[in-house]
Design an enzyme around this catalytic site. Structure first.
Site, PDB file in Angstrom:
ATOM      1  N   LYS A   1      -0.219  12.811   4.924  1.00 43.11           N
ATOM      2  CA  LYS A   1       0.075  11.517   5.872  1.00 43.11           C
ATOM      3  C   LYS A   1       0.679  10.489   4.961  1.00 43.11           C
ATOM      4  CE  LYS A   1      -2.845   8.588   6.705  1.00 43.11           C
ATOM      5  NZ  LYS A   1      -3.274   7.087   6.307  1.00 43.11           N
TER       6      LYS A   1
ATOM      7  N   LYS B   1       0.818  -1.174   0.012  1.00 44.94           N
ATOM      8  CA  LYS B   1      -0.076  -0.060  -0.044  1.00 44.94           C
ATOM      9  C   LYS B   1       0.945   1.293   0.002  1.00 44.94           C
ATOM     10  CE  LYS B   1      -3.474   2.692  -0.128  1.00 44.94           C
ATOM     11  NZ  LYS B   1      -4.559   2.514   0.929  1.00 44.94           N
TER      12      LYS B   1
END
Length: 305
Positions: free
Chosen positions: A248, A180
């Site tokens: 983030k 990811k």
């Protein structure tokens, strides 16, 4: 949970009913599950339950009622709160139940979480997701998963109901999150590049609609250009994935590369672009709002009703 007591279809709960979690809960309901849900906004959970399912007042109450708990929150801090905060799920999940973690987090943190839950007898799947809100609602997500065979044996039907593709990347947590992280490197860079390209075209006097039409039928197209620049054309920056999400996520990308002394010049530049957008007050807007950092361009405005 022994085989005699294991239900033919696992009982499932979803924590976090944002753009992705709500779609995932709906896809599970459409697949015939009686879905339990919890969200920090009780009205959102209640609205879901009115169409079928059960709203729970806390993560712990929901955890006690299910065999598979799916966490769809923003970051590791929120996962910690779901599991170990006041009224948290970790102490209420029965031994042999599974926590499916769908957030984008540091892979090392995810690997450690597997051990923490194992100490409580709880199984764990590292299972970040990709695909967007529409594919979540349709049960067509891509899931990048890793974990034990025992965890898969309980959670498999739930994963299949939420996704079109479930990648099994290994028998321990962390590998799903590593993939990811790579995906988010590409996603963030593609959005930043799409915004830069659209901004240049507009500044050069090319009509935005014409530029979009040509690029989406040319070799320079990307899924992110086609999807995110449609938001720019509509002048609609309602967040489906916010600027601050990529602050983030690209931060996680850079953090993952640092111990390897591995250079990521494109990811670093894209991260700075999203940071600039966030610092300009755009953090809560759709990630396509990164285009607003470019000076001297007249962006399309929303069509008035």
């Amino acid at each position: 949970m022994d085989d005699e007591n294991k239900p033919a279809r696992p009982r499932v709960g979803v924590v976090g009913l944002g753009a992705m979690g709500l779609g995932m809960a709906r896809s599970l309901r459409d697949a015939g599950y009686d879905v339990g849900v919890h969200d920090l906004r009780p009205e959102v959970a209640a609205a879901f339950a009115r169409d079928g399912g059960t709203a729970f007042a806390s993560c712990g109450e929901l955890a006690a009622a299910v065999d598979v708990l799916v966490g769809v929150v923003v970051n590791a801090e929120q996962v910690e709160s779901v599991l170990f905060g006041a009224g948290g799920a970790a102490g209420r999940l029965r031994p042999g139940s599974v926590f499916v973690m769908c957030s984008t987090v540091d892979p090392g943190w995810s690997a450690r979480l597997e051990g923490r839950l194992a100490a409580l007898g709880v199984l764990y799947l590292d299972a970040p997701i990709s695909g967007g809100a529409a594919r979540a609602a349709a049960g067509e997500l891509t899931m990048m998963t890793s974990g034990s065979a025992a965890a898969y044996s309980v959670a498999d039907p739930v994963l299949e109901a939420m996704s079109s593709t479930v990648y099994r990347l290994g028998d321990r947590a962390g590998l799903g999150s590593k993939v990811k992280v790579v995906n988010q490197l590409l996603a963030g860079v593609h959005i930043a590049a799409a915004a830069e390209a659209m901004a240049l075209g507009i500044r050069s006097g090319v009509p935005a609609e014409a530029l979009y039409e040509v690029i989406t039928h040319s070799a320079g197209n990307s899924w992110m250009f086609e999807n995110r620049m449609a938001h720019v054309l509509a002048g609609d920056y309602t967040p489906l994935s916010a600027v601050d999400i990529f602050v983030k996520d690209l931060g996680l990308v850079l953090d993952a590369a640092r111990p390897e002394r591995f250079p990521l010049p494109l990811a670093a530049t894209a991260h700075q672009m999203f940071l600039q957008a966030s610092a300009s007050g755009l953090g809560a807007e759709d990630d396509s709002a990164v285009i607003k950092i470019f000076p001297g361009i007249d962006l399309p405005q929303p069509v008035e009703a």
